[in-house]
Design a protein around this motif. Sequence first.
Motif, PDB file in Angstrom:
ATOM      1  N   ILE A  36      -1.783  46.718 -16.995  1.00  0.00           N
ATOM      2  CA  ILE A  36      -2.548  47.603 -16.114  1.00  0.00           C
ATOM      3  C   ILE A  36      -3.550  46.798 -15.307  1.00  0.00           C
ATOM      4  N   MET A  37      -4.237  45.858 -15.956  1.00  0.00           N
ATOM      5  CA  MET A  37      -5.201  45.007 -15.257  1.00  0.00           C
ATOM      6  C   MET A  37      -4.524  44.199 -14.160  1.00  0.00           C
ATOM      7  N   GLU A  39      -1.775  44.869 -12.457  1.00  0.00           N
ATOM      8  CA  GLU A  39      -1.396  45.734 -11.337  1.00  0.00           C
ATOM      9  C   GLU A  39      -2.596  46.048 -10.455  1.00  0.00           C
ATOM     10  N   GLU A  40      -3.709  46.381 -11.083  1.00  0.00           N
ATOM     11  CA  GLU A  40      -4.910  46.714 -10.310  1.00  0.00           C
ATOM     12  C   GLU A  40      -5.475  45.495  -9.586  1.00  0.00           C
ATOM     13  N   GLU A  43      -3.343  44.765  -6.574  1.00  0.00           N
ATOM     14  CA  GLU A  43      -3.597  45.739  -5.507  1.00  0.00           C
ATOM     15  C   GLU A  43      -4.850  45.361  -4.729  1.00  0.00           C
ATOM     16  N   ARG A  44      -5.872  44.949  -5.439  1.00  0.00           N
ATOM     17  CA  ARG A  44      -7.107  44.528  -4.775  1.00  0.00           C
ATOM     18  C   ARG A  44      -6.897  43.254  -3.966  1.00  0.00           C
ATOM     19  N   ALA A 141     -11.349  41.594 -14.649  1.00  0.00           N
ATOM     20  CA  ALA A 141     -11.051  42.877 -15.284  1.00  0.00           C
ATOM     21  C   ALA A 141     -11.214  42.726 -16.788  1.00  0.00           C
ATOM     22  N   SER A 192     -14.740  51.109 -12.057  1.00  0.00           N
ATOM     23  CA  SER A 192     -14.042  51.287 -13.330  1.00  0.00           C
ATOM     24  C   SER A 192     -12.900  52.275 -13.210  1.00  0.00           C
ATOM     25  N   ASP A 193     -11.975  52.139 -14.132  1.00  0.00           N
ATOM     26  CA  ASP A 193     -10.814  53.017 -14.204  1.00  0.00           C
ATOM     27  C   ASP A 193     -10.764  53.595 -15.615  1.00  0.00           C
ATOM     28  N   TYR A 255     -13.616  46.594 -13.327  1.00  0.00           N
ATOM     29  CA  TYR A 255     -13.121  45.612 -12.355  1.00  0.00           C
ATOM     30  C   TYR A 255     -14.290  45.076 -11.542  1.00  0.00           C
ATOM     31  N   LYS A 279     -12.669  48.537  -0.948  1.00  0.00           N
ATOM     32  CA  LYS A 279     -11.650  48.122   0.017  1.00  0.00           C
ATOM     33  C   LYS A 279     -12.283  47.501   1.253  1.00  0.00           C
TER      34      LYS A 279
END
Length: 288
Positions: A36-37, A39-40, A43-44, A141, A192-193, A255, A279
């Motif tokens: 999961i980390m 992937e995130e 993306e960033r 992360a 955070s997620d 993150y 972003k």
Amino acid sequence: MTDTVNVPEVFNRKRRRIVRDRAYARAKGKDFLSQIMVEEIMERLDVVKRTFQRALIIGLPAEGLEKELQTRGMKVVFADSSARAVEALGGVICDDDRLPFADHSFDLIINMGSLDTVNDLPGALLLCRRILVPDGLLLAAFVSAESFPSLKSIIMQAEGDRVSAHIHPQIDVRTAGDLMARAGLTLPVADSDHLRLNYSSLHRLISDIRDVGGSNIMTGSLFMIGRDVYRRICSLFASHAKAGGKFSESVTILYLCAWAPHPDQPKPARRGSGQVSLKTTLSRPSEN
């Protein structure tokens, strides 16, 4: 290196290495929280409107991360305190607050699931700033505060009057943002997620924690959970299960994003104004 002589050794470095060795032996970077980390983080990184050439990965050897960076044309170095992980992947054995790299060695640093168990966290962030080139990027992360509240609650209930730590203390969003600024990193952003997870067995929940090195590594005596306490924990786990026998737990992944200082960077917004999104911070045009 930073001067860590006067920094309290909250975490036992030897115990930390052992736990991280075991985490790699167990999961080899394939644990779901690391994925999961990854992937995130990717993306960033994909939002950033610039290219990177030299990347340093610190911490959990999350499967697929090094390859993803290499496909983007980067030379990648891996570093961690786990001898097993470094032996398997190549790289450098070191702690996050004792990085042995020269100034301006990398233009990208990615820290995976490691900053929450560093004795000198301000020093570790300061080292990242030092070994980044000007306008270099730090992404990180890790599992943060407010994670595993249900498990912590039932352990406390089961232990009664003799409560001891079994999961190390964790960092919240505000603290992380303050520490990045204190280290001299610019345009710091922490978000955070929150994940809601369901477990059918206590063993699977504990395994997920151990797979990311989440065992107690604090300095001082370890208090093992006895058989009677473990039975009470299992009973409480079952009694808290919802329909279908699932135990509900939550995990918060924090993150971090920040840049090494550069004179051409935009000035940060006033603290608390909330006008700059993650972003926007990442997608600013590069002057390089």
